[in-house]
Design a protein around this motif. Sequence first.
Motif, PDB file in Angstrom:
ATOM      1  N   GLU A  42      43.944  45.581  16.564  1.00 47.51           N
ATOM      2  CA  GLU A  42      43.969  45.210  15.259  1.00 47.51           C
ATOM      3  C   GLU A  42      44.891  46.166  14.247  1.00 47.51           C
ATOM      4  OE1 GLU A  42      41.265  45.562  16.749  1.00 47.51           O
ATOM      5  OE2 GLU A  42      40.241  43.689  17.236  1.00 47.51           O
ATOM      6  N   ASN A  68      40.766  45.656  20.581  1.00 44.60           N
ATOM      7  CA  ASN A  68      41.122  47.052  20.014  1.00 44.60           C
ATOM      8  C   ASN A  68      42.521  47.069  19.454  1.00 44.60           C
ATOM      9  OD1 ASN A  68      38.514  47.777  20.953  1.00 44.60           O
ATOM     10  ND2 ASN A  68      39.516  48.193  22.992  1.00 44.60           N
ATOM     11  N   ILE A 107      46.655  50.764  15.841  1.00 54.37           N
ATOM     12  CA  ILE A 107      46.143  51.670  16.981  1.00 54.37           C
ATOM     13  C   ILE A 107      46.767  53.071  16.769  1.00 54.37           C
ATOM     14  CG2 ILE A 107      45.736  49.609  18.378  1.00 54.37           C
ATOM     15  CD1 ILE A 107      48.330  49.998  19.631  1.00 54.37           C
ATOM     16  N   PRO A 108      46.149  54.097  17.095  1.00 56.35           N
ATOM     17  CA  PRO A 108      46.559  55.585  17.066  1.00 56.35           C
ATOM     18  C   PRO A 108      47.794  55.790  17.809  1.00 56.35           C
ATOM     19  CG  PRO A 108      44.290  55.598  17.473  1.00 56.35           C
ATOM     20  CD  PRO A 108      44.793  54.054  17.844  1.00 56.35           C
ATOM     21  N   GLN A 109      48.165  55.165  18.826  1.00 54.35           N
ATOM     22  CA  GLN A 109      49.117  55.516  19.631  1.00 54.35           C
ATOM     23  C   GLN A 109      50.504  54.682  19.132  1.00 54.35           C
ATOM     24  OE1 GLN A 109      46.497  54.066  20.598  1.00 54.35           O
ATOM     25  NE2 GLN A 109      46.323  53.029  22.395  1.00 54.35           N
ATOM     26  N   CYS A 151      38.052  47.363  10.305  1.00 53.03           N
ATOM     27  CA  CYS A 151      39.013  48.502  10.317  1.00 53.03           C
ATOM     28  C   CYS A 151      40.227  48.005  11.425  1.00 53.03           C
ATOM     29  CB  CYS A 151      38.203  49.505  11.332  1.00 53.03           C
ATOM     30  SG  CYS A 151      36.790  50.142  10.095  1.00 53.03           S
ATOM     31  N   ALA A 152      41.248  49.029  11.511  1.00 56.90           N
ATOM     32  CA  ALA A 152      42.102  48.883  12.576  1.00 56.90           C
ATOM     33  C   ALA A 152      41.778  48.993  14.075  1.00 56.90           C
ATOM     34  CB  ALA A 152      43.138  49.827  12.346  1.00 56.90           C
ATOM     35  N   GLY A 153      42.335  48.565  14.921  1.00 57.21           N
ATOM     36  CA  GLY A 153      41.843  48.806  16.195  1.00 57.21           C
ATOM     37  C   GLY A 153      41.853  50.106  16.758  1.00 57.21           C
ATOM     38  N   ASN A 154      40.973  50.796  17.749  1.00 57.68           N
ATOM     39  CA  ASN A 154      40.893  52.037  18.200  1.00 57.68           C
ATOM     40  C   ASN A 154      41.825  52.242  19.130  1.00 57.68           C
ATOM     41  OD1 ASN A 154      39.997  50.912  20.292  1.00 57.68           O
ATOM     42  ND2 ASN A 154      37.836  51.390  19.853  1.00 57.68           N
ATOM     43  N   GLY A 155      42.628  51.298  19.532  1.00 61.61           N
ATOM     44  CA  GLY A 155      43.584  51.291  20.668  1.00 61.61           C
ATOM     45  C   GLY A 155      43.268  51.507  22.169  1.00 61.61           C
ATOM     46  N   ASP A 156      41.905  51.574  22.244  1.00 60.71           N
ATOM     47  CA  ASP A 156      41.527  51.781  23.573  1.00 60.71           C
ATOM     48  C   ASP A 156      41.883  50.756  24.736  1.00 60.71           C
ATOM     49  OD1 ASP A 156      39.954  53.984  22.694  1.00 60.71           O
ATOM     50  OD2 ASP A 156      37.866  53.004  22.937  1.00 60.71           O
ATOM     51  N   THR A 180      45.624  46.529  10.147  1.00 63.49           N
ATOM     52  CA  THR A 180      45.354  46.416   8.616  1.00 63.49           C
ATOM     53  C   THR A 180      46.524  46.837   7.791  1.00 63.49           C
ATOM     54  OG1 THR A 180      44.085  48.521   8.145  1.00 63.49           O
ATOM     55  CG2 THR A 180      42.956  46.517   8.926  1.00 63.49           C
ATOM     56  N   LEU A 191      44.905  50.260  25.630  1.00 69.64           N
ATOM     57  CA  LEU A 191      46.308  49.691  25.224  1.00 69.64           C
ATOM     58  C   LEU A 191      47.375  50.768  25.044  1.00 69.64           C
ATOM     59  CD1 LEU A 191      45.269  47.954  21.918  1.00 69.64           C
ATOM     60  CD2 LEU A 191      45.330  46.846  24.168  1.00 69.64           C
ATOM     61  N   ASN A 192      48.460  50.427  25.204  1.00 71.18           N
ATOM     62  CA  ASN A 192      49.645  51.293  25.365  1.00 71.18           C
ATOM     63  C   ASN A 192      49.961  51.443  24.037  1.00 71.18           C
ATOM     64  OD1 ASN A 192      51.293  49.431  24.942  1.00 71.18           O
ATOM     65  ND2 ASN A 192      52.013  49.010  27.314  1.00 71.18           N
ATOM     66  N   GLN A 193      51.319  52.244  23.838  1.00 74.62           N
ATOM     67  CA  GLN A 193      51.920  52.329  22.633  1.00 74.62           C
ATOM     68  C   GLN A 193      52.352  50.958  22.025  1.00 74.62           C
ATOM     69  OE1 GLN A 193      55.329  54.804  22.692  1.00 74.62           O
ATOM     70  NE2 GLN A 193      55.512  54.913  20.049  1.00 74.62           N
ATOM     71  N   ASN A 194      52.537  49.978  22.530  1.00 75.51           N
ATOM     72  CA  ASN A 194      52.912  48.847  22.106  1.00 75.51           C
ATOM     73  C   ASN A 194      51.920  47.786  21.919  1.00 75.51           C
ATOM     74  OD1 ASN A 194      55.694  49.631  21.896  1.00 75.51           O
ATOM     75  ND2 ASN A 194      56.354  48.846  24.032  1.00 75.51           N
ATOM     76  N   GLY A 195      50.627  48.389  22.077  1.00 73.65           N
ATOM     77  CA  GLY A 195      49.589  47.346  21.842  1.00 73.65           C
ATOM     78  C   GLY A 195      49.137  46.389  23.074  1.00 73.65           C
ATOM     79  N   GLN A 196      49.725  46.684  24.145  1.00 75.28           N
ATOM     80  CA  GLN A 196      49.898  45.881  25.416  1.00 75.28           C
ATOM     81  C   GLN A 196      48.686  46.617  26.133  1.00 75.28           C
ATOM     82  OE1 GLN A 196      50.926  42.772  25.494  1.00 75.28           O
ATOM     83  NE2 GLN A 196      51.679  43.403  23.489  1.00 75.28           N
ATOM     84  N   PRO A 197      48.298  46.091  27.386  1.00 77.11           N
ATOM     85  CA  PRO A 197      47.310  46.822  28.139  1.00 77.11           C
ATOM     86  C   PRO A 197      47.980  47.918  29.098  1.00 77.11           C
ATOM     87  CG  PRO A 197      46.942  44.497  28.451  1.00 77.11           C
ATOM     88  CD  PRO A 197      48.046  44.467  27.531  1.00 77.11           C
TER      89      PRO A 197
END
Lengths: 361, 296
Positions: free
Chosen positions: A314, A312, A342-344, B20-25, A316, B27-33
């Motif tokens: 990725e 989750n 990622i949205p955040q 697509c780009a990841g949905n971020g589920d 682009t 993950l935190n703001q930095n893409g870490q768990p």
Amino acid sequence: MSVSGVRLLLLLACLGGATAQAEPYLAVQMGFKCNQCHVNPTGGGLRTVFGDVFAQTIMPAAHLDTGGDNWDGDLGRYLRTGGDLRFDGQVTRQPGSVSSQEFSLEQARVYLEANVIPDRLIAYVDEQVAPGGALNREGYVLYWSAAHDWYFKAGQMYLPFGLRLQDQTAFIQTATGINMTTPDQGVELGWERGHIDAQLAVTNGTAGGSVTGDGKQYSLNLAWVQSMWRLGAAANYNDQSGGSKRAFGIFGGLHTGPISWLAQAEITDDQSIANDQGKQLATLLEADWLIARGHNLKITDEFLNPNRALPNGEETRWSLVYEWTPIQFAQIRAGFRWNDGIPQDPSEHQRLYFIELHGFF
Amino acid sequence: MRISLNGCCAALLAAAAAGCAGNGDGLNQNGQPIGSGGGSGVVTADLQSIQDNVFTPICSKCHIGASAPEGLQLDSAHSYNLLVDVPSVEQPSLFRVKPGDPDDSYMVRKIEGLSSIVGGQMPLGETPLPQATIDAIRQWIINGAPNSQASTAAAAAAVFAVLGTTPANASTAAAPLRRIVVAFTQELDATLVNDSTVLVERIVPAARAAASTGARATALARTSEAAPEVTQRIPAAALLAEHNPAVLLITPATPLQPGVYRISLRGSGGGALANLAADTLGVDVSWVFTVTEAAP
């Protein structure tokens, strides 16, 4: 067309009939290796006489007649020079932040080649002179075999790994950490016979940082180059005391009429980064449409998985860039880059609009 | 044929676009768990905040891993140890971060884009950092550049190892050289830093050493075909940097004059250099550099 322009075209025809230049898409379009237009056999930097002639004849929409004086980089019998200057105006928008607008001198670089033994032994320097203080990018001695089918290089150099793009922020450039901002010191052996375009480099592996221990970086780049297509593979192993890094990639190019296609995919595994965060996947697909002489439309699609061990996350990036070369040695590039992630993380949703003046000789 | 090839390639490009780009589920703001720390978006004058909001999401896109530019890794495991009290590669006379002195900290000059820097403003090719962010970094340095993420970094560092040295292996430095800097991935146990674990030697040609009468020289047993080396031990003090116990500062009793020098760190055996968890380097580490006459 002027007499001098015709003369230049004839010279070009004598040299090879077609041409290539700084960007790999043009090499694909013309079916040439990088060393056709660049002194550095792996591309980038000072252009060869062939490259200079191309920049004055085939590349621009119009050739300004300069009479009998045509630039070929020669300062004398043994010295040649060249340079690149990029000046940008750009607007960046990012959710939650104030838009930024600025003009900036992105880069000014000067190249110098000393033909100590003409066509066989050269000393070469690539110096970034702006912005900021001077910064040496490349500095090496290069020995060519008599038939120019192999060479040996020693000094500070860019590393061979897949496509050498102009955009140093492309995902395939940052994932491996191998790009034109991270030259390394060591030696390189190249094999340029027939359709083969191959390099093996052994370097310190610190990208300019301190050297500790005996670990070295090994870079292997191998491509088969045909007039219509090319296919290659690259591997890199960096053995450092804090953990080793591995990267593997495949890349290729295809020429279909006025469109040149480029592709690269690579995976990295950097064990110096904790928690498996060094496992990345990056890809690039690019189409360059030569609409008319001096007019090129570039569309690029990039993908990055910044952590293959974690779903989750990725990213682009899409780019649309129009490149107009109205006269010799001057190019205007305009376009935008559209990031998604990622949205955040707002930084993964930047929109960049830019116009760039690129002068080169 | 041409049309079909173009069509195929265009279809490939379109298909790629569908990726697509990841949905971020999760993950935190930095893409870490989630739960592993992350940025709040508001940068405050402490390293954890700077790490989470600046170094990790922006700088470490390039400054990470074994091939990081200038050897500067800015992920949470390495940033402090490679910044504070560590000389810049581009301008070795300046520390990357000099506690208490942001104006003389090279990192600040780089992110502010001052004319005195070498190379481009950071982040390279990106929008400069907001002034509020730069102000927070400056304030962190004014506060002494404390390491608020020490425990996180120590836990995250993959191994206890040498990160970098100044001067580097096989490099040259101008005389007089007053100090040698060694950066580690983790804090050192200061009680293990002594004459038996840190050694400074001058390497002199055997012939000259033989002619010398006062030097306490020791011939090294060498199996190579090269001329035998003779080394002369140089008295030196080795101490951890005041603000960064992952950095070892070696100060010769008298500044090093032109010559070839070797620094050796004993990382194996009893009493070897180790981190606070008693993990040793595992191997002995040494490197050689040359001190030359200063340019007139």
